[in-house]
Design an enzyme around this catalytic site. Structure first.
Site, PDB file in Angstrom:
ATOM      1  N   GLY A  45     -45.910  55.838-119.027  1.00  0.00           N
ATOM      2  CA  GLY A  45     -44.463  56.266-118.462  1.00  0.00           C
ATOM      3  C   GLY A  45     -44.340  56.225-117.084  1.00  0.00           C
ATOM      4  O   GLY A  45     -45.302  56.422-116.369  1.00  0.00           O
ATOM      5  N   GLN A  50     -41.324  58.336-108.555  1.00  0.00           N
ATOM      6  CA  GLN A  50     -42.582  57.911-108.525  1.00  0.00           C
ATOM      7  C   GLN A  50     -42.752  56.654-107.743  1.00  0.00           C
ATOM      8  O   GLN A  50     -43.975  56.239-107.253  1.00  0.00           O
ATOM      9  CB  GLN A  50     -43.379  57.959-109.718  1.00  0.00           C
ATOM     10  CG  GLN A  50     -43.368  59.265-110.643  1.00  0.00           C
ATOM     11  CD  GLN A  50     -44.010  59.065-111.937  1.00  0.00           C
ATOM     12  OE1 GLN A  50     -43.604  58.661-112.822  1.00  0.00           O
ATOM     13  NE2 GLN A  50     -45.494  59.402-111.834  1.00  0.00           N
ATOM     14  N   CYS A  87     -50.725  62.264-114.837  1.00  0.00           N
ATOM     15  CA  CYS A  87     -49.663  61.666-114.022  1.00  0.00           C
ATOM     16  C   CYS A  87     -49.973  60.780-113.169  1.00  0.00           C
ATOM     17  O   CYS A  87     -51.126  61.082-112.358  1.00  0.00           O
ATOM     18  CB  CYS A  87     -48.835  62.723-113.642  1.00  0.00           C
ATOM     19  SG  CYS A  87     -47.155  62.361-112.792  1.00  0.00           S
ATOM     20  N   LEU A  88     -49.471  59.541-112.976  1.00  0.00           N
ATOM     21  CA  LEU A  88     -49.776  58.487-112.025  1.00  0.00           C
ATOM     22  C   LEU A  88     -49.484  58.888-110.747  1.00  0.00           C
ATOM     23  O   LEU A  88     -50.322  58.491-109.638  1.00  0.00           O
ATOM     24  CB  LEU A  88     -49.127  57.105-112.249  1.00  0.00           C
ATOM     25  CG  LEU A  88     -49.331  56.324-113.563  1.00  0.00           C
ATOM     26  CD1 LEU A  88     -48.232  55.408-113.666  1.00  0.00           C
ATOM     27  CD2 LEU A  88     -50.753  56.092-113.524  1.00  0.00           C
ATOM     28  N   HIS A 129     -41.726  64.659-119.985  1.00  0.00           N
ATOM     29  CA  HIS A 129     -42.385  64.295-118.584  1.00  0.00           C
ATOM     30  C   HIS A 129     -41.592  63.582-117.635  1.00  0.00           C
ATOM     31  O   HIS A 129     -41.445  63.985-116.596  1.00  0.00           O
ATOM     32  CB  HIS A 129     -43.604  63.945-118.955  1.00  0.00           C
ATOM     33  CG  HIS A 129     -44.603  63.656-117.866  1.00  0.00           C
ATOM     34  ND1 HIS A 129     -45.748  64.345-117.671  1.00  0.00           N
ATOM     35  CD2 HIS A 129     -44.507  62.675-116.549  1.00  0.00           C
ATOM     36  CE1 HIS A 129     -46.361  63.674-116.509  1.00  0.00           C
ATOM     37  NE2 HIS A 129     -45.550  62.885-115.913  1.00  0.00           N
ATOM     38  N   GLU A 130     -41.095  62.319-118.040  1.00  0.00           N
ATOM     39  CA  GLU A 130     -40.305  61.499-117.205  1.00  0.00           C
ATOM     40  C   GLU A 130     -38.876  62.064-116.757  1.00  0.00           C
ATOM     41  O   GLU A 130     -38.402  61.915-115.587  1.00  0.00           O
ATOM     42  CB  GLU A 130     -40.036  60.151-117.693  1.00  0.00           C
ATOM     43  CG  GLU A 130     -41.299  59.446-118.120  1.00  0.00           C
ATOM     44  CD  GLU A 130     -42.426  59.480-117.058  1.00  0.00           C
ATOM     45  OE1 GLU A 130     -42.177  59.501-116.022  1.00  0.00           O
ATOM     46  OE2 GLU A 130     -43.603  59.245-117.570  1.00  0.00           O
ATOM     47  N   HIS A 133     -39.291  64.571-114.158  1.00  0.00           N
ATOM     48  CA  HIS A 133     -39.599  63.822-112.850  1.00  0.00           C
ATOM     49  C   HIS A 133     -38.451  63.931-112.109  1.00  0.00           C
ATOM     50  O   HIS A 133     -38.118  63.758-110.893  1.00  0.00           O
ATOM     51  CB  HIS A 133     -40.225  62.342-112.700  1.00  0.00           C
ATOM     52  CG  HIS A 133     -41.813  62.490-112.997  1.00  0.00           C
ATOM     53  ND1 HIS A 133     -42.727  62.987-111.959  1.00  0.00           N
ATOM     54  CD2 HIS A 133     -42.636  62.001-113.797  1.00  0.00           C
ATOM     55  CE1 HIS A 133     -43.693  62.971-111.998  1.00  0.00           C
ATOM     56  NE2 HIS A 133     -43.810  62.249-113.278  1.00  0.00           N
TER      57      HIS A 133
HETATM   58 NI    NI Z   1     -45.714  61.536-114.309  1.00  0.00          NI
END
Ligand code: NI
Length: 163
Positions: A45, A50, A87-88, A129-130, A133
């Protein structure tokens, strides 16, 4: 085109993202880039902040094909689940996060058409989660007990934990 993934604590990750007014070719290109960047990472995701774009666009792929939602809104939440998340934007960080087990998300697809996505299990967690963000929240903001935050070497990152 691959985009650079912004890492915490960059201010763009703490900002509330703006709604998309019109699905332009730039938005479609951003979605394509986000999908490519997510898959290359690899992750399951990604949210536009991000990659440095403070707008309300998210993508996800749990191995069944990439989906994109513009201006996502969680209109229904039910049940509870607690999955180990990564998380990236926070490489090497993992924590169990309690979220709804089932969600219904509305928004626009990449063609600008209204879309409704019903999700459970991993996809339900990813979507929440997204959307977080887009509100300037990262997973550690959702952890009730900071002692549950684990620091793992990024080399051991697992695909399903990186959203
Ligand atoms: Ni994330």
């Amino acid at each position: 085109m691959l985009r650079k993934i912004i890492r915490f604590p960059h201010p763009v990750l703490k900002k509330k993202a703006k709604a998309v007014k019109r699905v332009t070719t730039e938005i479609v290109r951003l979605i394509d880039d986000m999908i490519e960047t997510m898959q290359k990472a690899p992750g399951v995701g990604l949210a536009a902040p991000q990659v440095g774009e403070s707008i309300r666009v998210i993508v996800a792929d749990i191995g069944t094909g990439a989906i994109a939602v513009i201006n996502p809104k969680i209109i229904k939440k039910s049940g509870k689940q607690c999955l180990n998340e990564g998380c990236l934007s926070l490489p090497g960080v993992e924590a169990p996060v309690e979220r709804a087990a089932h969600v219904i998300v509305t928004g626009l697809d990449r063609t600008g058409k209204k879309a409704t996505i019903e999700a459970k299990e991993l996809l339900a967690t990813i979507l929440q989660h997204e959307v977080d963000h887009l509100e300037g929240l990262v997973l550690v903001d959702r952890v009730s007990d900071p002692s549950l935050i684990k620091h793992v070497p990024p080399a051991s990152e697992k695909k399903e934990e990186l959203i």
